[in-house]
Write a protein that holds these residues in place. Structure first.
Motif, PDB file in Angstrom:
ATOM      1  N   PHE A 153       0.800  -1.226   0.000  1.00 18.23           N
ATOM      2  CA  PHE A 153       0.000   0.000   0.000  1.00 18.23           C
ATOM      3  C   PHE A 153       0.832   1.275   0.000  1.00 18.23           C
ATOM      4  O   PHE A 153       0.328   2.352  -0.324  1.00 18.23           O
ATOM      5  N   GLU A 154       2.121   1.198   0.352  1.00 25.93           N
ATOM      6  CA  GLU A 154       2.891   2.433   0.497  1.00 25.93           C
ATOM      7  C   GLU A 154       3.279   3.052  -0.842  1.00 25.93           C
ATOM      8  O   GLU A 154       3.713   4.207  -0.888  1.00 25.93           O
ATOM      9  N   LEU A 155       3.133   2.334  -1.944  1.00 25.18           N
ATOM     10  CA  LEU A 155       3.441   2.925  -3.247  1.00 25.18           C
ATOM     11  C   LEU A 155       2.562   4.126  -3.554  1.00 25.18           C
ATOM     12  O   LEU A 155       2.962   5.018  -4.311  1.00 25.18           O
ATOM     13  N   SER A 156       1.377   4.167  -2.960  1.00 24.66           N
ATOM     14  CA  SER A 156       0.471   5.290  -3.208  1.00 24.66           C
ATOM     15  C   SER A 156       1.045   6.615  -2.706  1.00 24.66           C
ATOM     16  O   SER A 156       0.592   7.687  -3.121  1.00 24.66           O
TER      17      SER A 156
ATOM     18  N   ASN B 210      -8.551  -4.382   1.821  1.00 24.93           N
ATOM     19  CA  ASN B 210      -8.921  -3.183   1.045  1.00 24.93           C
ATOM     20  C   ASN B 210      -9.397  -2.043   1.929  1.00 24.93           C
ATOM     21  O   ASN B 210     -10.218  -1.221   1.516  1.00 24.93           O
ATOM     22  N   GLN B 211      -8.883  -2.006   3.153  1.00 24.92           N
ATOM     23  CA  GLN B 211      -9.141  -0.882   4.051  1.00 24.92           C
ATOM     24  C   GLN B 211      -7.941   0.071   3.999  1.00 24.92           C
ATOM     25  O   GLN B 211      -6.856  -0.305   3.551  1.00 24.92           O
ATOM     26  N   GLN B 212      -8.130   1.302   4.467  1.00 23.90           N
ATOM     27  CA  GLN B 212      -7.006   2.227   4.559  1.00 23.90           C
ATOM     28  C   GLN B 212      -6.089   1.747   5.676  1.00 23.90           C
ATOM     29  O   GLN B 212      -6.473   1.710   6.842  1.00 23.90           O
ATOM     30  N   ALA B 213      -4.883   1.367   5.307  1.00 29.08           N
ATOM     31  CA  ALA B 213      -3.978   0.710   6.251  1.00 29.08           C
ATOM     32  C   ALA B 213      -3.697   1.582   7.469  1.00 29.08           C
ATOM     33  O   ALA B 213      -3.283   2.737   7.350  1.00 29.08           O
ATOM     34  N   GLY B 214      -3.945   1.007   8.642  1.00 27.89           N
ATOM     35  CA  GLY B 214      -3.693   1.697   9.899  1.00 27.89           C
ATOM     36  C   GLY B 214      -4.822   2.578  10.378  1.00 27.89           C
ATOM     37  O   GLY B 214      -4.813   3.031  11.523  1.00 27.89           O
TER      38      GLY B 214
END
Length: 382
Positions: A153-156, A315-319
């Motif tokens: 997810f951090e690529l965003s 598929n949730q916003q991580a954290g």
């Protein structure tokens, strides 16, 4: 003219060197295929490269010089860090590429110092800009040539670098290091992992020791692997008299492979446990002033890496979601009774199912992809 096969590597944390070991083996394999040899300079554990026949490695510092915990300890060493940073910038400028692993407070200034020098800067295990200080993402895009993400997810956070093919998800290093496909039978052992830094241990281990007194199962205390060289007296000075009530292990992987349950300090160990499907609860506490500072700046609903990644897998916003793979007991919630309740009420079947979802999300290991990035066109850079 400098050697065309010289790399600079900076890995100042013990955890970074665990990941570097798998990468070193992959680089050694590739260099044998390409019939080249490498010289590695910088800061790292020399033992990481001990089994590599095509790599000569020379670290400038002992890693113990960089041990610190959280804000206050880092402040004490700020002048030391600045001096070493300048030394490493000068050393890295003699190399073809520079690999920076984790440790953003040390490596972002180092990358800045290399900007415009002609050295290709590769950042592996990126700063957690998704958790706090998100403004650093643009700066990291600007000062680094390649970004190797280990969290999908951090690529965003790096849209420009992604568009320019300078950022990619390389996989997660734990999938290279853990025997995930070779499960062992579970025992009745209860594992206690109170952290890798002495400040963490002195705060968390006494609470774990109280829990251990209430359990009849065999109790395993997992100490960091870099503690293996310490004497019994040195270990007792770190953990206290109650260390005698535990069987001591320096092999976290084996302990988590076979345990019935684990009590784990926050960190990579939570993801390690989840990937090995070891039932566990996360436990963490820190100095009150540090806790309030972190709470002010870091706007996360969960702190465990396994929980954060599990939210991404769902598929949730991580954290930022309430969804959890495992229980977290932080600060005032960290009590012996709450830990015992988490153990006795654990839903193992649901946990195993969700842990498999997390495993699929991470896909594969990272070492092969990072090694390829480091060694591709190495002899043609200058």
């Amino acid at each position: 003219m400098v050697s065309s096969h010289t790399l600079f590597i900076s890995a100042i944390e013990p955890s970074a060197n665990i990941h570097l070991k798998a990468l070193a083996q992959e680089m050694d394999s590739i260099t044998k295929q390409q019939h080249i040899t490498l010289e590695i300079v910088g800061i790292f554990d020399n033992d990481v490269f001990s089994g590599c026949s095509n790599i000569q490695a020379h670290s400038s510092y002992d890693l113990r010089a960089f041990s610190a915990m959280a804000f206050i300890d880092v402040i004490k060493k700020v002048f030391f860090y600045k001096r070493v940073n300048l030394e490493m910038i000068a050393l890295a400028k003699t190399c073809q590429k520079a690999l920076l692993i984790d440790s953003s407070s040390f490596h972002i200034p180092l990358a800045k110092g290399l900007k415009g020098s002609g050295v290709e800067v590769v950042y592996y295990i990126l700063p957690q800009v998704w958790a706090w200080k998100s403004w650093r993402a643009k700066e990291i895009e600007r000062i680094c040539n390649r970004l190797c993400a280990i969290l999908p997810f951090e690529l965003s956070m790096y849209p420009n670098a992604v568009q320019q093919n300078r950022a990619q998800y390389v996989g997660h290093p734990l999938l290279d290091e853990l025997p995930i496909d070779s499960p062992l039978p579970r025992t009745q052992e209860i594992v206690f992992m109170p952290g890798s830094r002495q400040g963490e241990i002195k705060k968390i281990f006494p609470i774990f020791a109280q829990v251990a007194k209430q359990l009849h199962e065999p109790k395993i205390l997992v100490a960091p692997s870099h503690f293996a060289t310490l004497s019994k007296e040195e270990l007792q000075n770190i953990y206290g008299e109650e260390i005698k009530e535990f069987t001591l292990s320096f092999d976290a992987t084996k302990a988590l492979q076979t345990c019935k349950f684990a009590f784990i300090c926050s960190g990579t160990a939570t993801l390690q446990a989840a990937l090995l499907q070891a039932p566990f609860v996360l436990a963490y506490t820190m100095r009150p002033i540090e806790y309030h500072i972190v709470k002010f700046f870091v706007k996360l609903k969960v702190v465990g890496l396994a929980n954060i990644l599990y939210q991404g897998a769902c598929n949730q916003q991580a954290g930022k979601s309430d969804q959890k793979l495992h229980t977290e007991l932080i600060q005032d919630d960290l009590t012996p009774q709450n830990l015992l309740d988490s153990y006795h009420n654990f839903d193992c079947a649901t946990y195993i199912k969700n842990a498999q979802t997390l495993r699929a999300y991470l896909q594969h290991g990272s070492s092969h992809n990072v090694a390829r990035i480091l060694l591709t066109n190495l002899t043609h850079l200058r």
